[in-house]
Scaffold this motif. Structure first.
Motif, PDB file in Angstrom:
ATOM      1  N   GLU A   1      -6.279   4.706   6.829  1.00 23.36           N
ATOM      2  CA  GLU A   1      -6.757   5.589   5.586  1.00 23.36           C
ATOM      3  C   GLU A   1      -7.684   4.698   4.747  1.00 23.36           C
ATOM      4  O   GLU A   1      -8.428   5.009   4.221  1.00 23.36           O
ATOM      5  CB  GLU A   1      -5.504   6.338   5.134  1.00 23.36           C
ATOM      6  N   TRP A   2      -7.188   3.504   4.302  1.00 21.37           N
ATOM      7  CA  TRP A   2      -7.535   2.731   3.445  1.00 21.37           C
ATOM      8  C   TRP A   2      -8.955   2.150   3.961  1.00 21.37           C
ATOM      9  O   TRP A   2      -9.838   2.183   3.044  1.00 21.37           O
ATOM     10  CB  TRP A   2      -6.453   1.478   3.213  1.00 21.37           C
ATOM     11  N   ILE A  46      -5.672   7.418  -2.287  1.00 24.59           N
ATOM     12  CA  ILE A  46      -6.018   6.005  -2.708  1.00 24.59           C
ATOM     13  C   ILE A  46      -7.204   5.978  -3.656  1.00 24.59           C
ATOM     14  O   ILE A  46      -8.185   6.930  -3.468  1.00 24.59           O
ATOM     15  CB  ILE A  46      -6.534   5.365  -1.203  1.00 24.59           C
ATOM     16  N   ASP A  47      -7.263   5.205  -4.476  1.00 27.85           N
ATOM     17  CA  ASP A  47      -8.305   5.121  -5.557  1.00 27.85           C
ATOM     18  C   ASP A  47      -9.312   4.087  -5.155  1.00 27.85           C
ATOM     19  O   ASP A  47      -9.132   3.008  -5.137  1.00 27.85           O
ATOM     20  CB  ASP A  47      -7.515   4.654  -6.645  1.00 27.85           C
ATOM     21  N   PHE A  98      -0.681   8.898  -0.122  1.00 29.50           N
ATOM     22  CA  PHE A  98      -2.037   8.582   0.491  1.00 29.50           C
ATOM     23  C   PHE A  98      -3.062   8.760  -0.319  1.00 29.50           C
ATOM     24  O   PHE A  98      -4.277   8.652  -0.043  1.00 29.50           O
ATOM     25  CB  PHE A  98      -2.186   9.059   1.483  1.00 29.50           C
ATOM     26  N   GLU A 157      -9.557   0.013  -5.393  1.00 30.46           N
ATOM     27  CA  GLU A 157      -9.409  -0.789  -4.411  1.00 30.46           C
ATOM     28  C   GLU A 157     -10.809  -1.436  -3.973  1.00 30.46           C
ATOM     29  O   GLU A 157     -10.776  -2.816  -3.812  1.00 30.46           O
ATOM     30  CB  GLU A 157      -9.097  -0.206  -2.950  1.00 30.46           C
ATOM     31  N   ILE A 217      -1.500   4.121   6.996  1.00 34.22           N
ATOM     32  CA  ILE A 217      -2.285   3.914   5.667  1.00 34.22           C
ATOM     33  C   ILE A 217      -3.157   2.930   5.444  1.00 34.22           C
ATOM     34  O   ILE A 217      -4.348   3.126   4.773  1.00 34.22           O
ATOM     35  CB  ILE A 217      -1.027   3.627   4.428  1.00 34.22           C
ATOM     36  N   ARG A 275       2.191   1.620  -3.345  1.00 37.19           N
ATOM     37  CA  ARG A 275       1.192   2.154  -4.476  1.00 37.19           C
ATOM     38  C   ARG A 275       0.549   3.483  -4.215  1.00 37.19           C
ATOM     39  O   ARG A 275       0.336   4.061  -5.235  1.00 37.19           O
ATOM     40  CB  ARG A 275      -0.052   1.227  -4.389  1.00 37.19           C
ATOM     41  N   TYR A 276       0.601   3.690  -2.912  1.00 39.00           N
ATOM     42  CA  TYR A 276      -0.054   5.318  -2.797  1.00 39.00           C
ATOM     43  C   TYR A 276       1.006   5.943  -1.664  1.00 39.00           C
ATOM     44  O   TYR A 276       0.561   6.153  -0.543  1.00 39.00           O
ATOM     45  CB  TYR A 276      -1.435   5.134  -2.036  1.00 39.00           C
ATOM     46  N   LEU A 336       0.755  -1.023  -0.168  1.00 44.42           N
ATOM     47  CA  LEU A 336       0.006   0.009  -0.014  1.00 44.42           C
ATOM     48  C   LEU A 336       0.811   1.381  -0.054  1.00 44.42           C
ATOM     49  O   LEU A 336       0.454   2.239  -0.642  1.00 44.42           O
ATOM     50  CB  LEU A 336      -0.935  -0.175   1.205  1.00 44.42           C
TER      51      LEU A 336
END
Length: 202
Positions: free
Chosen positions: A75-76, A43-44, A41, A48, A72, A37-38, A34
Motif C-alpha cells: 500500500e505504501w 498513509i500520509d 492504512f 512519506e 501495508i 504509524r498507520y 508502518l
C-alpha cells in the motif's frame, strides 16, 4: 538512512522486532514502524515523500510473505511512489538513492535455489523490488536475510544476525559499504565482512 519496518503482528515476532529495535538504536537511522504509524492504512503521502527526500538510503525491513512483503508495504509503495515524484519524466526525487530489503524467511537457504523448493534464488524472487528501484533511479543492493527464521532462537542465531544487521546499518550510515560489490551480490548476509570498507569512508 530510513528503515521502514512492516510486521502485522510484532507481538509474535521473535526475529523482526529485535532487528527493528537494533535499527532504532543506530545513530543516523530513522526507524519507522508502518503498522504502528498507520493502523488504519491511511498513509500520509506528503509526509512519506518528504521523509524519502530527506534520506539517501532506504531499507525495507520485513518478513517474506508470499515472496513479497506484508500488505501495508505494498500500500505504501502504491501511494507514495507516485508518477511525477518517484518516476516519470519529472519524477526524479529518488534518483541516486540506495535501496535494499532486510528480510526474514521461514525456509532454509537450500529452498532458495534453482534446485530447491522455490526453484529460484532469493534475489530473483525479490525482482519486483529491484525493478521498482530501477524505475525510480535508485541503486538496489542485495538483500540482507535470515533464513530459517522460525528456528533462530532455538539455534542461537538471533544475536549473531542482530550484530550483522547492526554492522550493516552502521556501515551504510558511515558510507563504508562497498556499494558496487553489494549491488552485484546474491545476498549480503554471509559476505558482509568482505564488503565493509576499512579506513576512510568512500
Amino acid at each position: 538512512m530510513l528503515v521502514l519496518f512492516a510486521h502485522p503482528r510484532p507481538d509474535r515476532s521473535e526475529v523482526n522486532l529485535p532487528l527493528f529495535e537494533t535499527a532504532q538504536n543506530v545513530q543516523g537511522v530513522t526507524a519507522v514502524d508502518l503498522y504502528a504509524r498507520y493502523p488504519d492504512f491511511s498513509i500520509d503521502v506528503d509526509s512519506e515523500q518528504a521523509q524519502l527526500i530527506a534520506h539517501d538510503v532506504i531499507v525495507f525491513q520485513h518478513p517474506l510473505y508470499w515472496y513479497s512483503a506484508p500488505s501495508i508495504m505494498k500500500e505504501w509503495q502504491d501511494l507514495v511512489l507516485e508518477h511525477g515524484f518517484a518516476y516519470g519524466l519529472h519524477g526524479k526525487a529518488l534518483h541516486g538513492k540506495t535501496f535494499m530489503n532486510a528480510i526474514t524467511a521461514g525456509a532454509l537457504s537450500e529452498a532458495y535455489s534453482t534446485e530447491g523448493m522455490n526453484h529460484a534464488d532469493l534475489r530473483s524472487l525479490l525482482a519486483p523490488f529491484e525493478k521498482t528501484a530501477d524505475l525510480c533511479g535508485m541503486r538496489y543492493l542485495a538483500p540482507f536475510v535470515m533464513y530459517g527464521a522460525g528456528r533462530a532462537l532455538e539455534d542461537s542465531r538471533l544475536d549473531i544476525h542482530r550484530n550483522g544487521y547492526d554492522d550493516l546499518l552502521k556501515a551504510l550510515v558511515a558510507d563504508r559499504l562497498d556499494l558496487d560489490k553489494a549491488t552485484h551480490a546474491s545476498v549480503l548476509t554471509d559476505v558482509l565482512d568482505d564488503f565493509i570498507l576499512k579506513g576512510e569512508a568512500v
